[in-house]
Write a protein that holds these residues in place. Structure first.
Motif, PDB file in Angstrom:
ATOM      1  N   MET A   1      42.444  41.791  29.414  1.00  0.00           N
ATOM      2  CA  MET A   1      40.907  42.053  29.176  1.00  0.00           C
ATOM      3  C   MET A   1      40.840  42.544  30.758  1.00  0.00           C
ATOM      4  SD  MET A   1      38.857  38.290  30.292  1.00  0.00           S
ATOM      5  CE  MET A   1      38.690  38.622  28.775  1.00  0.00           C
ATOM      6  N   TYR A   2      39.909  43.984  30.934  1.00  0.00           N
ATOM      7  CA  TYR A   2      39.529  44.258  31.864  1.00  0.00           C
ATOM      8  C   TYR A   2      38.506  44.573  32.751  1.00  0.00           C
ATOM      9  CZ  TYR A   2      43.923  46.980  30.176  1.00  0.00           C
ATOM     10  OH  TYR A   2      44.692  47.509  29.538  1.00  0.00           O
ATOM     11  N   ARG A   3      37.851  45.428  33.083  1.00  0.00           N
ATOM     12  CA  ARG A   3      36.624  44.859  34.065  1.00  0.00           C
ATOM     13  C   ARG A   3      35.039  44.890  33.436  1.00  0.00           C
ATOM     14  NH1 ARG A   3      34.428  50.186  36.351  1.00  0.00           N
ATOM     15  NH2 ARG A   3      33.579  47.703  38.773  1.00  0.00           N
ATOM     16  N   ASP A  31      32.448  43.801  28.599  1.00  0.00           N
ATOM     17  CA  ASP A  31      34.047  44.455  28.758  1.00  0.00           C
ATOM     18  C   ASP A  31      34.391  45.716  28.033  1.00  0.00           C
ATOM     19  OD1 ASP A  31      37.384  43.440  28.673  1.00  0.00           O
ATOM     20  OD2 ASP A  31      35.939  41.013  29.587  1.00  0.00           O
ATOM     21  N   THR A  87      28.512  38.865  34.576  1.00  0.00           N
ATOM     22  CA  THR A  87      29.652  37.671  35.125  1.00  0.00           C
ATOM     23  C   THR A  87      30.655  37.824  33.162  1.00  0.00           C
ATOM     24  OG1 THR A  87      29.619  37.487  36.954  1.00  0.00           O
ATOM     25  CG2 THR A  87      31.812  36.812  35.611  1.00  0.00           C
ATOM     26  N   ASN A  88      31.920  38.377  33.306  1.00  0.00           N
ATOM     27  CA  ASN A  88      32.591  37.655  32.192  1.00  0.00           C
ATOM     28  C   ASN A  88      32.724  36.291  32.191  1.00  0.00           C
ATOM     29  OD1 ASN A  88      33.838  37.141  29.660  1.00  0.00           O
ATOM     30  ND2 ASN A  88      35.438  39.000  29.888  1.00  0.00           N
ATOM     31  N   ILE A  91      37.460  33.653  31.562  1.00  0.00           N
ATOM     32  CA  ILE A  91      38.518  35.084  32.563  1.00  0.00           C
ATOM     33  C   ILE A  91      40.258  34.292  31.406  1.00  0.00           C
ATOM     34  CG2 ILE A  91      39.377  36.202  34.712  1.00  0.00           C
ATOM     35  CD1 ILE A  91      36.625  35.651  35.207  1.00  0.00           C
ATOM     36  N   GLY A  99      41.159  42.382  38.145  1.00  0.00           N
ATOM     37  CA  GLY A  99      39.992  42.411  38.395  1.00  0.00           C
ATOM     38  C   GLY A  99      40.104  43.354  39.368  1.00  0.00           C
ATOM     39  N   PHE A 101      36.144  40.791  37.821  1.00  0.00           N
ATOM     40  CA  PHE A 101      35.903  40.740  35.475  1.00  0.00           C
ATOM     41  C   PHE A 101      34.436  40.629  35.854  1.00  0.00           C
ATOM     42  CE2 PHE A 101      40.235  38.831  36.456  1.00  0.00           C
ATOM     43  CZ  PHE A 101      40.796  39.800  34.923  1.00  0.00           C
ATOM     44  N   SER A 102      33.659  41.466  37.199  1.00  0.00           N
ATOM     45  CA  SER A 102      32.114  41.089  37.409  1.00  0.00           C
ATOM     46  C   SER A 102      31.469  42.671  37.552  1.00  0.00           C
ATOM     47  CB  SER A 102      31.600  40.406  37.491  1.00  0.00           C
ATOM     48  OG  SER A 102      31.919  40.806  39.225  1.00  0.00           O
TER      49      SER A 102
END
Length: 538
Positions: A1-3, A31, A87-88, A91, A99, A101-102
């Motif tokens: 999971m990326y930014r 994402d 924002t995800n 997470i 991060g 993650f937003s």
């Protein structure tokens, strides 16, 4: 999971007239690892319109939806800038080191101007006017403006559906409202009228305001009896007895309330029968000044009462109170009121009087019925002329042929030399049995030949033969009948056109051969064969 990645900036145009709760704009975040399948949360973190706009997440598309929370006004603010963060929502803890993650983006909202209708400075304008205001009195003013940058001129008018009787007018330019007719607070104390404000450059743009006009009261109505009183006075009433308490009403409404004053009118101030006492509470009592009232002497008394209000100026009116003298029982309950007939016996009651009158009316009706029936019996039973259906005698003085007037009898019908006549049957009588035709014969037994006689003798003999024939005819009815003769004189160029002569043996056609055709043609052979042979004529 990326930014999270979102576009750097957005720019939208928003109409000034957009209603509250409308969707203004949408933005999309994703994402880098999961793409558009990641669940997002959006929020406004900065900008000059956080109270004007709000942002939510579309759960199906995961888009950020910007919603309008307050009305927009181009003339107040022409554009807004918002900073939105995406924002995800979920997470994975093992990827926290990768991060953030937003992500954030900037959204610019440009308000587009529209042509708006005029706006009143006060949506409801309250005004007060006196009931006594003269026509044309200015009672107030309304004001409206064009909210657009053009600042168009305004023209005012009244919605006549809210002022059907046209009590008011408004100045089209200034907005001043004035009276157009006299006002009456007792009819309508409050008027609610709608005022139109119209742009001069665009008449389709119309604003609406309300003017509430209250009519102030003046003392213009005199007091009067509260109800129509029925005052009854017993014959055995004692002096000083209260027989009626009266009160008054007034259509006016003074600020301090009503205050009425009662007294007897001038004609009744020296009244020896009754007096009036003002109770100081807007009521008054009527009292007797003596006793011994008698219906036989006077059954009704009229007492004029003067009533005055406390207005400025004070108004008064005189109302008449009717007092009826009644025969009462020992408890003072009226039994009979009104005038008494002097000629009646002392013991005769009203019920007995009514019974006597009913009997008299019944006797009168019976007498009228008897007279009417006898009158009808004496009338002669003579039918009118048009209703007389009896047999009438009709006289005829019309003469037969031979007169100069030939319209009554056609002479042409007498001129036929070869007539066939039935001696025993009249034209106007239906025969019971068939008869045969034959040529008329002379009394000597020989056939009469009219061709050999002169015309004057010819007609005389012909008529004479028919007359004798009708006289001796036993089948003739006993009434006159029309005799039709088809007789031609000797002067006819065509002579006889009778088809009977064609049956002679000298005829061009001979039908004797019909006898040889068989029994089916026997009837034709008898009719058209040899005359002497078939014996048809005698």
């Amino acid at each position: 999971m990326y930014r999270i990645v979102v576009h750097e900036s957005y720019e939208y145009t928003v109409l000034e007239s957009l209603p509250v709760a409308s969707v203004v704009a949408k933005l999309k975040a994703a994402d880098e690892d999961e793409g558009s399948n990641a669940e997002m949360d959006y929020r406004i973190v900065d900008g000059d319109g956080p109270s004007v706009f709000n942002i939510t997440t579309d759960e199906e598309t995961q888009e950020g939806v910007i919603i309008l929370q307050k009305p927009l006004d181009f003339e107040t603010k022409k554009n807004y800038t918002l900073k939105v963060e995406a924002t995800n929502r979920y997470i994975d803890p093992q990827f926290l080191t990768y991060g953030p993650f937003s992500d954030t983006t900037t959204i610019k909202l440009i308000v587009e101007d529209i042509n708006e209708p005029p706006v009143f400075a006060m949506s409801i304008s309250k005004m007060v006017v006196s009931e006594a205001a003269k026509v044309g009195t200015v009672i107030g003013s309304v004001s409206a403006r064009d909210p657009d940058l053009t600042k168009s001129g305004i023209r005012y008018s009244i919605d006549r559906n809210t002022d059907l009787e046209r009590f008011f007018n408004v100045d089209a330019t200034s907005g001043d409202i004035s009276t157009a007719k006299p006002l009456d607070r007792e009819v309508n104390s409050v008027h609610n009228i709608t005022i139109f404000a119209m742009e001069s450059q665009d008449p389709s743009q119309v604003g609406r305001g309300v003017a509430v006009i209250t009519v102030m009261d003046i003392n213009d109505n005199a007091p009067m009896f509260a109800i129509e009183y029925e005052t009854l006075l017993c014959e055995n009433s004692a002096p000083g007895q209260v027989i009626q308490t009266i009160s008054a009403v007034d259509k006016d409404e003074p600020p301090g309330g009503h205050r009425f004053f009662f007294s007897l009118a001038v004609p009744a101030t020296s009244n020896l029968n009754f007096t009036l006492r003002d109770n100081k509470d807007n009521t008054a009592s009527v009292l007797t000044k003596r006793g011994g009232f008698r219906r036989r002497e006077q059954s009704v008394y009229r007492l004029p009462v003067l009533m005055v209000d406390s207005g400025m100026p004070a108004l008064s009116s005189t109302n008449t109170l009717l007092v009826q003298v009644c025969d009462c029982d020992s408890d003072g309950v009226p039994q009979a009121c009104g005038a008494v007939a002097y000629s009646l016996p002392a013991g005769l009651s009203t019920g007995a009087l009514m019974a006597i009158l009913g009997c008299i009316l019944t006797l009168l009706v019976l007498v009228l019925l008897i007279v009417t029936v006898r009158k009808r019996r004496k009338e002669p039973l003579i039918l009118e002329d048009e209703r007389d259906i009896r047999e009438n005698i009709v006289r005829y003085d019309d003469e037969g042929g031979g007169e100069e007037d030939t319209e009554a009898f056609d002479m042409v019908t007498l001129r036929n030399l070869n007539i066939i006549r039935d001696h025993t049957t009249r034209r106007d009588v239906t025969p019971d049995t068939p008869t045969f035709f034959h040529y008329p014969s002379h009394p000597s037994g020989n056939r009469l030949t009219y061709k050999t006689l002169p015309d004057n003798v010819l007609f005389r003999e012909f008529i004479w033969d028919r007359l004798k024939e009708a006289d001796v005819d036993p089948s003739a009815p006993p009434y006159d009948s029309l005799q039709t003769y088809t007789f031609e004189g000797s002067g006819s160029i065509a002579e006889s056109l009778s088809s009977l002569e064609s049956l002679s043996t000298d005829s061009e056609q001979n039908y004797d051969y019909l006898s040889s055709w068989g029994p089916r043609f026997k009837k034709l052979a008898d009719l058209y064969g040899n005359i002497e042979g078939n014996g048809f004529f005698s």
